[in-house]
Design a protein around this motif. Structure first.
Motif, PDB file in Angstrom:
ATOM      1  N   VAL A  29      -9.720  -6.778 -11.590  1.00 12.94           N
ATOM      2  CA  VAL A  29      -8.545  -6.292 -10.576  1.00 12.94           C
ATOM      3  C   VAL A  29      -8.655  -4.867 -10.589  1.00 12.94           C
ATOM      4  O   VAL A  29      -9.227  -4.252 -11.517  1.00 12.94           O
ATOM      5  CB  VAL A  29      -7.240  -6.805 -11.163  1.00 12.94           C
ATOM      6  N   TYR A  30      -8.309  -4.144  -9.500  1.00 15.91           N
ATOM      7  CA  TYR A  30      -8.246  -2.721  -9.541  1.00 15.91           C
ATOM      8  C   TYR A  30      -6.737  -2.055  -9.357  1.00 15.91           C
ATOM      9  O   TYR A  30      -5.921  -2.673  -8.674  1.00 15.91           O
ATOM     10  CB  TYR A  30      -9.061  -2.303  -8.036  1.00 15.91           C
ATOM     11  N   VAL A  31      -6.348  -1.394 -10.229  1.00 19.00           N
ATOM     12  CA  VAL A  31      -5.083  -0.789 -10.435  1.00 19.00           C
ATOM     13  C   VAL A  31      -4.852   0.489  -9.721  1.00 19.00           C
ATOM     14  O   VAL A  31      -5.609   1.582  -9.995  1.00 19.00           O
ATOM     15  CB  VAL A  31      -4.455  -0.767 -11.851  1.00 19.00           C
ATOM     16  N   GLU A  32      -4.138   0.433  -8.468  1.00 22.84           N
ATOM     17  CA  GLU A  32      -3.945   1.653  -7.862  1.00 22.84           C
ATOM     18  C   GLU A  32      -2.715   2.549  -8.290  1.00 22.84           C
ATOM     19  O   GLU A  32      -1.618   2.013  -7.892  1.00 22.84           O
ATOM     20  CB  GLU A  32      -4.044   1.579  -6.365  1.00 22.84           C
ATOM     21  N   HIS A  33      -2.867   3.467  -8.903  1.00 29.38           N
ATOM     22  CA  HIS A  33      -1.823   4.383  -9.603  1.00 29.38           C
ATOM     23  C   HIS A  33      -1.159   5.259  -8.531  1.00 29.38           C
ATOM     24  O   HIS A  33       0.175   5.841  -8.574  1.00 29.38           O
ATOM     25  CB  HIS A  33      -2.094   5.095 -10.778  1.00 29.38           C
ATOM     26  N   ASN A  34      -2.051   5.499  -7.599  1.00 27.90           N
ATOM     27  CA  ASN A  34      -1.397   7.030  -6.761  1.00 27.90           C
ATOM     28  C   ASN A  34      -1.101   6.579  -5.395  1.00 27.90           C
ATOM     29  O   ASN A  34      -1.595   5.622  -4.815  1.00 27.90           O
ATOM     30  CB  ASN A  34      -2.634   7.773  -6.622  1.00 27.90           C
ATOM     31  N   THR A  35      -0.449   7.341  -4.835  1.00 28.58           N
ATOM     32  CA  THR A  35      -0.184   7.405  -3.243  1.00 28.58           C
ATOM     33  C   THR A  35      -1.398   7.833  -2.607  1.00 28.58           C
ATOM     34  O   THR A  35      -2.418   8.549  -2.946  1.00 28.58           O
ATOM     35  CB  THR A  35       0.874   8.253  -2.881  1.00 28.58           C
ATOM     36  N   PRO A  36      -1.783   7.340  -1.295  1.00 27.07           N
ATOM     37  CA  PRO A  36      -2.989   7.823  -0.403  1.00 27.07           C
ATOM     38  C   PRO A  36      -2.801   9.383  -0.246  1.00 27.07           C
ATOM     39  O   PRO A  36      -2.074   9.847   0.038  1.00 27.07           O
ATOM     40  CB  PRO A  36      -2.621   6.956   0.678  1.00 27.07           C
ATOM     41  N   ARG A  37      -4.056   9.682  -0.081  1.00 30.88           N
ATOM     42  CA  ARG A  37      -4.423  11.386   0.053  1.00 30.88           C
ATOM     43  C   ARG A  37      -5.745  11.347   0.745  1.00 30.88           C
ATOM     44  O   ARG A  37      -6.637  10.562   0.760  1.00 30.88           O
ATOM     45  CB  ARG A  37      -4.478  12.127  -1.246  1.00 30.88           C
TER      46      ARG A  37
END
Length: 321
Positions: free
Chosen positions: A94-102
């Motif tokens: 699984v891939y955990v995305e911690h951030n908002t897009p930039r």
């Protein structure tokens, strides 16, 4: 409640506070270690996590890993090279995305958008909404943190903000907004690089970078927690402040509009309205206590550690099935 037998998990130490919660789940976590350290092989970085151990990267291929937790695009290739198994194809991942897009809200395509074989885990519903996740199957697992206890005293009629690198990340973290509150009552600023704002305002007081226990104790003595971030996922320091029983004055941006109930302080995009609420909380300590209790109650019910770990067990059971 989903029961999952303890798993062997490959995991990088990327975000300390998130990892602090995740490693409490009863699984065995292996953290890659390189002789030179660095972002790809920092191991435990001095943390004492009984359920986790650092493993030299050359030994990872000998471990029978059940699942890989990815958090940066480069880790997909590193895991394949070090495990001799491709994440998503030869080992569950699984891939955990911690951030908002930039850099562009709503139109930024996620690095895993072309992968349908790796579940993309967003830590907030806002992130799930804003990222273009493409083919990747997505799920939201909200944050959950260990309860530091109700420690709020509010004895100091100050505000407190917790911001790392406030000068470099000025508009993103809302550091430029702090003087509007410091005009009303002192704002004590903690975090890496907080001293870089020294001299910007006579009532803006950099306190440096403290360890969690010290920080909890110091923050809880201040009357109001300020959350000025314009563009961030959901700062765990905000959730920690709410767990401490602190009233909150926050920008109504990203996930904060869901994380902070209206009776826990004030949430708005109108800085003048926030400044007014800040003044009221500073000068009415009894009102601040009540707002802080509402903040703590909400945080415990929505961002508690047990719920976080249960959601992760449910997800991991699905991924390895």
């Amino acid at each position: 409640m989903t029961k999952v037998a303890p798993l062997r998990i490959l995991l990088w130490h990327v975000h300390g506070s998130w990892t602090e919660s995740f490693v409490r789940g009863g699984h065995r976590c292996y953290l890659p270690l390189l002789a030179e350290g660095g972002p790809w092989g920092r191991g435990l970085s001095g943390r004492e996590w009984p359920s986790a151990e650092e493993v030299p990267v050359e030994e990872l291929k000998d471990l029978d890993i059940d699942v890989v937790i990815l958090q940066r695009p480069e880790e997909v290739h590193l895991a394949a090279r070090w495990l001799h198994r491709r994440p998503g194809k030869e080992v569950p991942a699984v891939y955990v995305e911690h951030n908002t897009p930039r850099e562009h809200a709503a139109t930024t395509r996620h690095p895993l958008a072309d992968r349908a074989d790796i579940r993309l885990v967003h830590v907030t519903h806002f992130n799930d909404l804003m990222w273009d996740s493409g083919l990747a199957p997505t799920v939201v697992v909200p944050h959950g943190i260990p309860d530091p206890g109700e420690r709020y005293t509010g004895e100091l009629p100050h505000g407190v903000a917790l911001i790392n690198e406030p000068a470099r990340r000025g508009r993103i973290t809302g550091s430029d907004l702090l003087p509007a509150f410091a005009d009303i009552a002192p704002v004590d600023l903690y975090g890496i690089g907080s001293e870089d704002l020294d001299g910007r305002h006579p009532a803006l007081r950099p306190g440096g970078d403290l360890r969690s226990r010290e920080l909890h104790a110091e923050a809880a003595r201040r009357r109001v927690y300020l959350h000025t971030a314009r563009w961030t996922s959901l700062g765990l320091s905000l959730l920690e402040a709410m767990h401490l029983g602190m009233p909150v004055v926050a920008l109504a941006t990203t996930e904060a509009v869901l994380a902070v109930p209206s009776d826990a302080g004030a949430v708005s995009t109108d800085v003048d309205a926030l400044a007014k609420a800040y003044r009221e909380l500073i000068h009415e300590p009894d009102f601040a206590v009540l707002a802080g209790k509402s903040a703590r109650e909400y945080a415990l019910s929505h961002y508690g550690l047990d719920a976080f770990l249960e959601r992760w067990d449910t997800l991991l059971a699905e991924v390895i099935a």
